[in-house]
Design a protein around this motif. Structure first.
Motif, PDB file in Angstrom:
ATOM      1  N   PHE A 118       0.667  -1.536  -0.007  1.00  0.00           N
ATOM      2  CA  PHE A 118      -0.100  -0.244   0.138  1.00  0.00           C
ATOM      3  C   PHE A 118       0.959   1.273   0.066  1.00  0.00           C
ATOM      4  CE2 PHE A 118      -2.537  -3.369   2.058  1.00  0.00           C
ATOM      5  CZ  PHE A 118      -3.604  -3.373   1.354  1.00  0.00           C
ATOM      6  N   GLU A 172     -10.374 -14.354  11.594  1.00  0.00           N
ATOM      7  CA  GLU A 172     -10.765 -14.612  12.759  1.00  0.00           C
ATOM      8  C   GLU A 172     -11.949 -14.402  13.017  1.00  0.00           C
ATOM      9  OE1 GLU A 172      -9.052 -11.655  15.293  1.00  0.00           O
ATOM     10  OE2 GLU A 172      -7.094 -11.534  13.826  1.00  0.00           O
ATOM     11  N   ASN A 223       4.485   1.393   2.326  1.00  0.00           N
ATOM     12  CA  ASN A 223       4.248   0.044   3.223  1.00  0.00           C
ATOM     13  C   ASN A 223       4.483  -1.411   2.536  1.00  0.00           C
ATOM     14  OD1 ASN A 223       3.518  -0.880   5.829  1.00  0.00           O
ATOM     15  ND2 ASN A 223       1.542  -0.344   5.536  1.00  0.00           N
ATOM     16  N   GLY A 230      -0.521  -8.366   8.219  1.00  0.00           N
ATOM     17  CA  GLY A 230      -0.321  -8.769   6.866  1.00  0.00           C
ATOM     18  C   GLY A 230      -1.392 -10.027   6.988  1.00  0.00           C
TER      19      GLY A 230
END
Ligand SMILES: Nc1ncnc2c1ncn2[C@@H]1O[C@H](COP(=O)(O)OP(=O)(O)OP(=O)(O)O)[C@@H](O)[C@H]1O
Ligand SMILES: [Mg+2]
Lengths: 283, 315
Positions: free
Chosen positions: A54, A196, A57, A82
């Motif tokens: 990004f 998650e 980054n 990541g």
């Protein structure tokens, strides 16, 4: 994006042909034949030098990974390493800035991308009933009767048949997440990514959801990629745990124990220790 | 039967002569005095009945929850006081008619069919204005909420136009359209356009990004995304706009019907003012209030039905 429509569209094409053959006038008579349960094979993954940046980054820095069809892989790592970025690349929500992502079959040949994702938040449409939310997973233009039957089948799979007509607002957090799972699975994807998915649930609900996830995975036989911050969860569910660190694979650990796995199994505890050490950077 | 006959005869007579003010002024005091006689007998009796009912059947009242009748206590009391003062001659008939006179005027016009016609005309004006202005506002709101280009193209302009009070355009509108139906339609449409635009636009802008992404993941087409995600997500806000627009709709209609019309409730009130028929003027006010309330009740019911998924509307 259209490629993600492909599997469910194919299912429907097959069904439509069948229905037309029986009912050429297309009246409200329902086909007596069962909807086609297509042999949906799990889809494996082949990642080569996958990068994602990004701006300046560099979040993913060259990931090489092979996931055989039908495997259950868990990805763990520090916050911000990541994991979610990788998962979004796998399901085609973002494009990698470098490298290749291929879906493969048993023999290692490339196949069409065929993935679904479940997030930490269920992302249900509050104005649709549970069954209609699940039907969203079948894509556009699917006839009601077919969608209803498919939704019923998969809701049974996640043990929520009796809630089919409820509004999502009336469900508990764990039930909502099961609806999200049903929606992801209703089109029988070859690969299921989970970011998650149990992170927002209480400990007890999480354990029963883990059991449910294991059972569904074994019954339906898709490839699973689970991102979790819970190392215990990773070793209990997965065939293999990958530690991601600053955009690179730091550890790739097999979990050979047979299912069902007991909580408090010392061998699993040993693996947990190894993983934690890798994550926290103690070698 | 005979009483009805005489009643309808009297009505016919009045309607036939209503074109000339002379017969009207002859006619009205007679009627008024009848009303007065009735009124001076009735109100105390009615009030006493009310008291008796309260005192005599406590068990019946207890079963009706207090929340059900308490809101009506003040308006009913006001009407009783008003009627009493009128009957005693404290309030002049020229300033404020007695409630009984308003009811009589209502009954009279209902039987003659004028009232139904006027309400129908006003209602049709209101609804067509709402339909036209509302549709434009809704479409612009959706377009600007969904498309960046459309937003950049029109949002600033709309935000500027919105600050002009639309009633300030009346002189211009009369120049453009004269005093016909177009003028009223234009003003009503303009009035309802902005609240519906603003709230639709806001509603679309505030639809949960995650849900939109979910729709994209599941391969929804643009139309499907709109129908299944964006529109229902914006609906609560759109309803806020609708209910706000209903208020503006009546307001605009009252003003424009008072300025120029030859039918409708505003016209009825204005003609009555010329002939000093205060009872009809007040009747017009009451009808506006009832229509306004009715529109709001319908909008609320629609909202409750359409948003039944929302926890706030669930019983
Ligand atoms: N859309 C984006 N634009 C810019 N930067 C992003 C974007 N998405 C992620 N990042 C950056 O990528 C890095 C990794 O984010 P990612 O969400 O993949 O972490 P994660 O491993 O899932 O963390 P967590 O465990 O907290 O969920 C972070 O530094 C984040 O700031
Ligand atoms: Mg994440």
């Amino acid at each position: 994006m259209s490629s993600y429509l492909l599997p469910s569209a194919m299912v429907w094409d097959a069904f439509e042909l069948q229905e037309r053959a029986y009912f050429p006038d297309g009246t409200e008579v329902r086909p007596s034949a069962e909807p086609p349960v297509l042999p949906k094979a799990p889809a494996g993954l082949r990642l080569r030098g996958v990068e994602k940046a990004f701006g300046d980054n560099r979040v993913l820095r060259g990931i090489d990974l092979d996931v055989p069809a039908g495997q259950f892989v868990a990805i763990v790592g520090k916050s911000g390493c990541g994991k979610s970025t990788l998962l979004r690349l796998l399901v085609g929500l973002d494009e990698p800035t470098g490298g290749e992502i291929d879906f493969i079959d048993d023999g290692g040949d490339r196949v069409a991308p065929d993935a679904r994702i479940v997030f930490q938040e269920p992302r249900l449409l509050p104005w649709f009933s549970v069954a209609d939310n699940v039907a969203v997973g079948l894509g556009d233009g699917v006839p009601k009767a077919y969608a209803r039957r498919e939704a019923e089948l998969v809701l049974e799979e996640v043990q929520l048949s009796e809630k089919a007509k409820e509004w999502p607002a009336k469900l508990s957090g764990g039930q909502r997440q099961r609806v999200a799972l049903a929606r992801a699975l209703v089109s029988r994807p070859g690969l299921l990514a989970l970011d998650e998915p149990l992170g927002a649930l209480d400990a007890l609900t999480r354990i029963s959801m883990q059991q449910l996830l294991t059972r569904v995975w074994r019954e339906l036989g898709f490839t699973a990629v689970l991102v979790t911050h819970d190392v215990t969860e990773a070793v209990h569910l997965a065939d293999r745990v990958i530690v991601l660190d600053e955009g690179e694979i730091k550890l790739d650990l097999a979990v050979p124990q047979a299912h069902p796995r007991r909580h408090g199994d010392p061998e699993l505890a040993l693996l947990e220790g190894q993983l934690l050490a890798a994550i926290l950077g103690e070698s | 039967m005979t009483t009805i006959d005489t009643f309808s005869d009297g009505r016919k007579l009045r309607r036939a002569t209503s074109g000339t003010p002379r017969t009207l002024t002859e006619d009205r005091p007679q009627e008024k005095s009848k009303d007065w006689a009735q009124a001076s007998q009735n109100p105390p009796k009615g009030a006493a009945d009310g008291v008796q009912a309260k005192g005599g059947k406590p068990s019946g009242l207890r079963t009706i929850s207090r929340a059900a009748w308490l809101p009506y206590l003040v308006p009913v009391a006001l009407v009783i006081v008003w009627q009493t003062l009128s009957s005693l001659g404290v309030i002049s008939d020229r300033i404020m008619p007695a409630p009984v006179a308003v009811v009589a005027a209502f009954w009279e016009r209902l039987l003659s069919g004028e009232l139904v016609r006027d309400i129908a005309v006003s209602g049709a004006r209101a609804l067509s204005g709402l339909l036209i202005g509302g549709s434009i506002g809704f479409l612009l709101g959706i377009a600007n909420g969904v498309s960046k280009l459309s937003e950049q193209l029109t949002d600033t302009t709309l935000q500027m136009l919105r600050t002009i009070p639309h009633l300030a355009m009346i002189p211009l509108v009369i120049l453009w359209f004269g005093i016909g139906e177009e003028a009223k339609l234009f003003l009503t449409s303009l009035g309802v356009l902005f609240p519906i635009y603003l709230n639709t636009y806001h509603g679309v802008k505030n639809v949960d990004r995650d849900l939109v992404e979910m729709g994209r993941i599941y391969g929804m087409s643009s139309w499907s995304l709109f129908r299944k995600v964006i529109f229902p997500g914006a609906l609560p806000s759109i309803f806020v706009g609708l209910r706000y627009a209903l208020g503006i709709m009546w307001l605009t209609l009252i003003v424009s019907e008072s300025i120029a019309a030859n039918s409708g409730i505003g016209y009825m009130a204005n003609t009555a003012r010329e002939f000093m028929m205060t009872d009809v003027v007040v009747l017009a006010l009451v009808i506006y209030a009832v229509l306004g309330k009715l529109a709001d009740v319908v909008a609320r019911a629609l909202e409750r039905w359409a948003l039944s998924w929302n926890a706030a509307y669930q019983v």
